[in-house]
Structures are given as C-alpha cells and as structure tokens.
Design a protein around this motif. Sequence first.
Motif, mmCIF file in Angstrom:
data_model
loop_
_atom_site.group_PDB
_atom_site.id
_atom_site.type_symbol
_atom_site.label_atom_id
_atom_site.label_comp_id
_atom_site.label_asym_id
_atom_site.label_seq_id
_atom_site.Cartn_x
_atom_site.Cartn_y
_atom_site.Cartn_z
ATOM 1 N N GLU A 8 23.959 92.134 -4.619
ATOM 2 C CA GLU A 8 23.476 92.183 -6.001
ATOM 3 C C GLU A 8 23.446 93.637 -6.472
ATOM 4 O OE1 GLU A 8 19.683 90.308 -6.197
ATOM 5 O OE2 GLU A 8 20.417 88.339 -5.523
ATOM 6 N N LEU A 9 23.988 93.880 -7.656
ATOM 7 C CA LEU A 9 23.948 95.203 -8.282
ATOM 8 C C LEU A 9 23.236 95.086 -9.609
ATOM 9 C CD1 LEU A 9 27.709 96.255 -7.828
ATOM 10 C CD2 LEU A 9 25.850 96.454 -6.166
ATOM 11 N N THR A 10 22.428 96.078 -9.940
ATOM 12 C CA THR A 10 21.758 96.073 -11.237
ATOM 13 C C THR A 10 22.157 97.307 -12.024
ATOM 14 O OG1 THR A 10 19.799 97.331 -10.564
ATOM 15 C CG2 THR A 10 19.782 94.958 -10.122
ATOM 16 N N SER A 11 22.063 97.179 -13.338
ATOM 17 C CA SER A 11 22.435 98.298 -14.208
ATOM 18 C C SER A 11 21.475 99.477 -14.043
ATOM 19 C CB SER A 11 22.455 97.843 -15.673
ATOM 20 O OG SER A 11 21.208 97.269 -16.028
ATOM 21 N N CYS A 54 25.842 93.195 -19.402
ATOM 22 C CA CYS A 54 25.036 92.443 -18.439
ATOM 23 C C CYS A 54 24.135 93.386 -17.651
ATOM 24 C CB CYS A 54 25.926 91.656 -17.479
ATOM 25 S SG CYS A 54 26.951 90.408 -18.302
ATOM 26 N N SER A 55 23.007 92.855 -17.192
ATOM 27 C CA SER A 55 22.037 93.687 -16.478
ATOM 28 C C SER A 55 22.274 93.720 -14.981
ATOM 29 C CB SER A 55 20.617 93.187 -16.744
ATOM 30 O OG SER A 55 20.481 91.840 -16.308
ATOM 31 N N ARG A 56 23.029 92.749 -14.449
ATOM 32 C CA ARG A 56 23.303 92.740 -13.022
ATOM 33 C C ARG A 56 24.503 91.856 -12.724
ATOM 34 N NH1 ARG A 56 19.832 88.880 -9.133
ATOM 35 N NH2 ARG A 56 20.094 86.903 -10.219
ATOM 36 N N CYS A 57 25.057 92.033 -11.524
ATOM 37 C CA CYS A 57 26.124 91.152 -11.071
ATOM 38 C C CYS A 57 25.797 90.675 -9.661
ATOM 39 C CB CYS A 57 27.488 91.844 -11.121
ATOM 40 S SG CYS A 57 27.747 93.086 -9.845
ATOM 41 N N VAL A 58 26.352 89.512 -9.309
ATOM 42 C CA VAL A 58 26.103 88.899 -8.006
ATOM 43 C C VAL A 58 27.429 88.485 -7.389
ATOM 44 C CG1 VAL A 58 24.989 86.993 -6.772
ATOM 45 C CG2 VAL A 58 23.847 88.028 -8.739
ATOM 46 N N ILE A 59 27.624 88.827 -6.126
ATOM 47 C CA ILE A 59 28.782 88.338 -5.371
ATOM 48 C C ILE A 59 28.237 87.656 -4.124
ATOM 49 C CG2 ILE A 59 30.923 88.921 -4.198
ATOM 50 C CD1 ILE A 59 29.654 91.542 -6.420
ATOM 51 N N GLY A 76 20.830 100.734 -11.298
ATOM 52 C CA GLY A 76 21.315 101.525 -10.171
ATOM 53 C C GLY A 76 20.905 101.006 -8.810
ATOM 54 N N LYS A 77 20.313 99.808 -8.743
ATOM 55 C CA LYS A 77 19.891 99.248 -7.465
ATOM 56 C C LYS A 77 21.001 98.384 -6.871
ATOM 57 C CE LYS A 77 14.906 99.171 -8.373
ATOM 58 N NZ LYS A 77 13.695 98.315 -8.446
ATOM 59 N N SER A 78 21.120 98.456 -5.559
ATOM 60 C CA SER A 78 22.091 97.638 -4.828
ATOM 61 C C SER A 78 21.368 96.990 -3.659
ATOM 62 C CB SER A 78 23.253 98.496 -4.319
ATOM 63 O OG SER A 78 24.051 97.763 -3.418
ATOM 64 N N ARG A 79 21.455 95.661 -3.564
ATOM 65 C CA ARG A 79 20.772 94.949 -2.482
ATOM 66 C C ARG A 79 21.765 94.072 -1.742
ATOM 67 N NH1 ARG A 79 15.481 91.962 -4.323
ATOM 68 N NH2 ARG A 79 16.906 90.954 -5.797
ATOM 69 N N ALA A 80 21.577 93.976 -0.425
ATOM 70 C CA ALA A 80 22.472 93.176 0.415
ATOM 71 C C ALA A 80 21.638 92.154 1.185
ATOM 72 C CB ALA A 80 23.235 94.072 1.382
ATOM 73 N N PHE A 81 22.179 90.940 1.323
ATOM 74 C CA PHE A 81 21.477 89.865 2.015
ATOM 75 C C PHE A 81 22.441 89.144 2.953
ATOM 76 C CE2 PHE A 81 19.576 90.479 -2.105
ATOM 77 C CZ PHE A 81 18.202 90.419 -1.896
ATOM 78 N N ILE A 82 21.934 88.752 4.109
ATOM 79 C CA ILE A 82 22.664 87.856 5.016
ATOM 80 C C ILE A 82 21.744 86.680 5.289
ATOM 81 C CG2 ILE A 82 23.740 87.563 7.278
ATOM 82 C CD1 ILE A 82 24.289 90.559 7.318
ATOM 83 N N ASN A 83 22.184 85.501 4.905
ATOM 84 C CA ASN A 83 21.358 84.289 5.030
ATOM 85 C C ASN A 83 19.971 84.497 4.415
ATOM 86 O OD1 ASN A 83 23.433 82.928 6.265
ATOM 87 N ND2 ASN A 83 22.711 83.341 8.347
ATOM 88 N N ASP A 84 19.990 85.095 3.210
ATOM 89 C CA ASP A 84 18.783 85.343 2.409
ATOM 90 C C ASP A 84 17.830 86.362 3.034
ATOM 91 O OD1 ASP A 84 19.455 83.687 0.261
ATOM 92 O OD2 ASP A 84 18.704 81.913 1.288
ATOM 93 N N THR A 85 18.260 87.042 4.086
ATOM 94 C CA THR A 85 17.460 88.114 4.682
ATOM 95 C C THR A 85 17.971 89.462 4.172
ATOM 96 O OG1 THR A 85 17.074 86.842 6.707
ATOM 97 C CG2 THR A 85 16.766 89.233 6.838
ATOM 98 N N MET A 93 27.969 101.153 -10.219
ATOM 99 C CA MET A 93 27.296 100.311 -11.201
ATOM 100 C C MET A 93 28.173 100.030 -12.428
ATOM 101 S SD MET A 93 24.822 99.767 -9.397
ATOM 102 C CE MET A 93 24.421 100.526 -7.838
ATOM 103 N N LYS A 94 29.251 100.800 -12.576
ATOM 104 C CA LYS A 94 30.170 100.539 -13.681
ATOM 105 C C LYS A 94 30.906 99.216 -13.497
ATOM 106 C CE LYS A 94 31.008 105.474 -14.511
ATOM 107 N NZ LYS A 94 32.016 106.574 -14.467
ATOM 108 N N LEU A 95 30.828 98.644 -12.291
ATOM 109 C CA LEU A 95 31.502 97.382 -12.013
ATOM 110 C C LEU A 95 30.781 96.197 -12.657
ATOM 111 C CD1 LEU A 95 32.330 97.947 -8.236
ATOM 112 C CD2 LEU A 95 33.921 98.070 -10.157
#
Length: 554
Positions: free
Chosen positions: A96-99, A59-64, A101-110, A52-54
Amino acid sequence: MLKQLYIKDFTLIDTLDMRFFPGFSVITGETGAGKSIILGAINLLLGQRADMKLIKTGCSRCVIEAHFDLSRYDMEAFFTENDIDYDADDCILRRELTSAGKSRAFINDTPVPLTTMRRLGEQLIDIHSQHQNLLLSDEDFQLNVVDVIAQDKDALDDYRREFAGYIAAVKEADRVRREIEDGMRNEDFIRFQYNELCDAQLEPDIQEALEQESETLNHVEEIKTALFAADSILAGGDGEGVVERLKEVARTLGGIGGICPDIKDAAERLDSCYIELKDIADEVSGNAESISFDPQRLEVINSKLDRIYSLQQKHHVSTVDELLKIRRHHGELLENIDNSDAHLKELEAEKQRIFKLCEEKAARMSGLRRKAAGVIEGEMQKRLVALGMPNVRFSVTLEHKDLAADGADRVVFMFSANKNMPLQPVSEVASGGEIARVMLSLKAMISGAVKLPTIIFDEIDTGVSGKAAERMAMIMQEMALKDRQVISITHLPQIAARGTTHYKVYKIDTSGGTESRMDVLSPDDRVREIAQMLSGSDVSEAAVSNAKELLGMI
C-alpha cells in the motif's frame, strides 16, 4: 505460482483484478498500452522501493495485492522464521502506498519490513526484463550460473565462513601491528601513565568507600553527640533506660500470661522487641565508645582522594572503573610491545593456517565448478542449436584469481555463432537476438536446478523472429511443464500462439482520463489479436488464416 493479481489506483490503472493459471501464459498489447505498468506493480510486491508519483492522479493511495499457491514448494520454514501465518494454498502479498509518502508491506495480513517482502519475493517470482541481458557482461552473474548448476551451496557456505575468519584474522593482525607501532613511538609516555595508575593502588568501589570514610571523620563530634544521646535514652541509669523499662513491661505481662491467655501473645512479642532493642543499644554504645577523630587517617584519605580526582581529570573520566580500564589497556599495550615479535608471529601463523584452509575449500569448489562448466557447455550447445544457431560454440572458461568471498575462480562465458570465428566473451560478440537466445537458454537451464514458482519474461524475444521465435516459445512451454508458471510478454505472434492462456493489455479513454486494462482473450479474440500482430491494424483474411494455423485451429 501466481493465482491472482489485484491493482487499484496505480498510475493508469483504475482497477485490475486478474486471475492467472498454471502453464505457459502470454501477454500482448501495443507499445505503451500498460504492460510495463503491470510489471512495475509486481515489482513493488517483490520489495522494490516505491515512488509516490505512481499513485493514480487524484487518488490518496494505491494497493497492489497478489495471491500465490505455494503448496508444491516447501516454503513453510520462511514463514516460521519470520513469525508469519502460513497458508500454502493462499499466500497473500500486499503493498500500500499513500500520497502522504507512507509505504506499507504485508504478508498474509502481517505487517513486514520491505526487506522481508523482498526475500520472499525472490523465492516466488523471477522477472527477466530486457536490461537483464546486460548481465552477460557481469562476472558475478556468470559465476552464479555455474554455482547454481554445480549445486555447491553447502561448499560455498563452508568456504565463506572460513574466508570470513581469514579476513578477521588479517584485520586483527593489522590492528595489533598498528597498536605496537604506535605504542613503540609512545612507549615511555604509556609506561609512565601505566606506572602512575598502578602506584595509585586503585580498586573497584574504592572512591565511594574513601569518600564515605572522609565524610564520617569530618563529622565525628556530631556523630558522637548523637550516639551518646541515643545510648543515654536506651540504656539510661538506675533502670530508667528504655531497654530496662521494656524488659520490666515484658516481665510484668509475662507473669499474667498463664491466667490471661489473650495477653500471652503480646508478652511474647514484647520479649522479642526487648531482645532486638538490647542488641541495638549494645551496638550504639559500642560505636559511641569506638568512634574517634583521627586527623592522620583523614589526611591519608584526603590524599588518596586528591590523587584519584587528579587522575580522573587527567584522563577525562569520572569513575575509578574507567581508570582501571585505561590501566588494563596500557598494560596490554606494554605487554604487546614487550612481546611484540612473539605475538605477531602467533597472529601471522593463525592467519596462514586459515588461509591454507581457505585454499583447500576454494580448490574443492573449483573442482565442482569445472564439472558444472562441462554440463553447462553441453546444455547450452544443445539448446542454442535448437534455437537456430547450428554452428554455435559455447564455452565456460574458469580462470584463477586471488581468494575472494566467492572463491578463487573468475568465470567467462565464451561464444561464437559462426564457423571459423574464434571464441570471445559473449557480451562482446553476440548480437541482440543471439544474446536473447543465450539468456533464454541459461534461464531454462537454471530453472531446472532452482525450484522457482513463477518466471516472467519481458520481451526476451527482442531481435528474434521466424523459426527462432517459435523455438523460443517451445523452450518456455517446456519450462512451464515442470511445476512452474511461465509468463511471456511478447510482440511476436509465434510466441503468443503457444500460450495456454492469452492476456491482452490495452488503453481506453474514459471520462476520467486514459486507463490501462487487461483481459483474458477468448479463442475468437485470440485469433483476431494474433492476426493483428501478423498484419497490423488492417486484419486480412490471410492474416486470420495464418493466425488460426499458428493456434493449431486448422
């Protein structure tokens, strides 16, 4: 193929939205400009664990997010298997990472588990960084290279299934042997417990049946009183019982059924009720006559229950089914003890049978690998000579080893760059520049056998310069011609000049702090960038002329 990369609020990157193109592309920039940051973002899309230090400070979250074109790579089966929408022209991976501590992964919005994203990522991009040169000392990596060229996946899968069966047979034989040894030490005690459980004559549901019968016998007088009272009401005397009176009502109404159709149905229903009530009355009367107090039977029942309760307490269980399970287990132990020699012989024979099958399948793989080793030696010799190593010798040694999950072969890549120097393991004798050229040659060779859409080389040219660098660039160009996208992060102008698309990563100072950015260079900007790579910060006319020459502009 990677089409687009979007990064938002990731370390030093505010917003990056960059398109990528087929063929051979290069990325340049000063050390520390942010090239490794972009690679780190791509690695997150490939399923790497997140820190999450990345997330950019404040900022509250990052998106790649990355968009891929899969239209030429036949990957629909993966999406069907994982119940994900499939779009061959635009496959979207997002992390998506949030400050918090949550990390979420999506493939084609799933939403998908990280393991699923990692499995897909391994089929989309191969990132070769400098530390991967250390793989040349890894036996598994070297064996994997041979297997890729041998195209022995089916044979290897077949062997692994058989080997898994062999391991299971070994474990089963060891388990039974331990049980027999333990059983022999405790045979008298086990046999006593087994006989005790057999003597109890246990059956499924026996405890519930005995407890119900005991309850009935303990309340015989109460039950008989209730049954006689019910029988008196139902049967009565002189036609005063409920049954006879109901019969009379049914007969009375039945008599007027012909002249009063509305009552006919009621009469028929009453007739049915009479029949049912008559059966009930007979059953109550029979039970009232048959039930009696039997003190001897009650004593037998209580004795059996006491025995069951005692056994349950002794074995620390609460049901008869559990006692039956213990009895079966003790019986199996005693059977194993009584027939231990024969049983062990059977298990050993089965183990040896599977072992011989494994040896046969391993020998088949060894044959495929020996053929592949010859192909690798020829290919590597040709490629390394082209990379400026005229006296090179490259050999693939296959040594026999005990059967393992990957077969019976130990692979060692042997290498000599100079005349009259003996072949030695490549990781022990090759210099940094030589290792870089060996790894590039291996990657180029493997890429011909594996249909991987995108390959990224992170400064694979370390320790290389001059003509060797130019030849490395030509190999990467060649790789990019075969329905493959090749991206090279480089500090060498000879390589940078060969790219069909040139990106530059740089830092700027803004009111919000330092930011990393990335641009696609125009032809004029490319000339200046390569000239700067040639001469440093003071770009001379000679450097500009050399840059144009490298770019084929003069």
